[in-house]
Write an enzyme that holds these catalytic residues in place. Sequence first.
Site, mmCIF file in Angstrom:
data_model
loop_
_atom_site.group_PDB
_atom_site.id
_atom_site.type_symbol
_atom_site.label_atom_id
_atom_site.label_comp_id
_atom_site.label_asym_id
_atom_site.label_seq_id
_atom_site.Cartn_x
_atom_site.Cartn_y
_atom_site.Cartn_z
ATOM 1 N N CYS A 56 0.707 -1.029 -0.067
ATOM 2 C CA CYS A 56 -0.306 0.138 -0.243
ATOM 3 C C CYS A 56 0.827 1.384 -0.141
ATOM 4 C CB CYS A 56 -0.763 -0.585 1.040
ATOM 5 S SG CYS A 56 -2.154 -1.180 1.293
ATOM 6 N N LYS A 103 3.071 2.321 -2.862
ATOM 7 C CA LYS A 103 2.330 2.429 -4.976
ATOM 8 C C LYS A 103 1.416 3.630 -4.437
ATOM 9 C CE LYS A 103 -1.388 -0.307 -4.116
ATOM 10 N NZ LYS A 103 -3.041 0.417 -4.187
#
Length: 443
Positions: A269, A272
């Site tokens: 998470c 990106k």
Amino acid sequence: MAERVSVLGTGYLGATHAAGMAELGHEVIGVDIDPDKVARLSAGEAPFFEPGLPELLRKHLDSGRLRFTTEVAEAADFADVHFIGVGTPQRKGEYAADLTFVDGVIETLAPLLTRPATILGKSTVPVGTAARLAARVRELAPVGDEAQLGWNPEFLREGFAVEDTLRPDRIVVGVDTAGPGAVEDVARRVYADAIGRDTPFLVTDLATSELIKVSANAFLATKISFINAIAEVCEATGADVVDLADAIGHDARIGRKFLGAGLGFGGGCLPKDIRAFMARAGELGVDQALTFLREVDNVNMRRRDQAVGMAEDMVGVLPGARIAVLGAAFKPDSDDIRDSPALDVAGKLHLHGALVTVHDPEANANASKVWPTLTYVDDAISACQGADLVVVATEWKQFRELDPVALKGIVAHARVIDGRNCLPVQDWIDAGWHYRGVGRYAS
Ligand code: UDX
């Protein structure tokens, strides 16, 4: 009231959400295009390591409230509420998010909606996506306006995913102001249990709900890189970043959580999401607003190189040095190695010529797929046998509790890098170890 729910995509997010919805009393069907994943889930086996999930899966496969399929049509037929939990990875060669899976689900599901239905997106998407998808659903669904889409971002943490799903700290629902407006009512019914416990329930427009999720992750990433940047200054001055974080953390406006200096953030998470956020800001013409996230990313990636430099410093020359890397997962209680700082450091040390042996309690198998050239062993002691240096790269409980006296007897040189500032420093120093933490004590 029990709702008939489908969850499309059964990865870390979707599988946990499906099991959690069944635990809350709903009737659930989970859908994934991967037949192997569906077979494993149907047998009560989680395709990844998540504490408490296998038990919950088995409980509700048995209760009859949970099943899995590869057929979207079955979900369309069965459920009135459809959650989208597919991945939005970083696009190859770009910062932006790849929306192929989210778009694919909508294109498949919407044409099958022949009676009123609500789609609630959970995946993290660039702001503006939900409004586009809402319009697309209305266009494709035979039932037209009575197929509605809202956005319901997910804040669960791996390792605590079951707990976070059953007892979220807030529920956010983005509703389409252009739609007929039943999404909020549906969400209130689905989350009645949490709402009954006074969990904050926030209704926003679609764009705000999408931004809430990425802003939360950007803030967390910034907090970690802030303390890692301060750690660099601590290293240059002999100050101790852990004492510093404790002290500033007492200020309620700052808070101690996420001020853990170390190898930095990784996982599926945070890295990106901040990149996709920057890319989206660029498209919106406000790239300057998020330029600071580039620096957040830089500080984070620098930490990994600094760990390699620290290792070189301690062993003299890396080629031929035997290094035990304890940890491959991006954080403890997970087997997730996506963008893992631990595995990155292990790989970099290997590329610099060190003889690297890795042990992770859960992530060895995943790590060996990405880095087959590293050596993997089944326990920390074997990894440390004859080592010139031990690097603690993921703060698993079993590494924090290693006995420095016993371990000293099996390594070639008692040198340790505490990449997560998680070891009891004094015990290791008293046992005769040459200790280096991040932004703190060196001995
Ligand atoms: C994160 C968010 O916390 C969650 O709300 C969101 O839904 C998904 O992304 P997760 O990826 O499971 O969850 O991991 P998290 O616990 O946030 O940790 C992220 C990374 O930051 C890990 O690599 C962790 O080791 C690192 N970290 C965390 C630090 O380096 N220092 C800290 O103080 C805290």
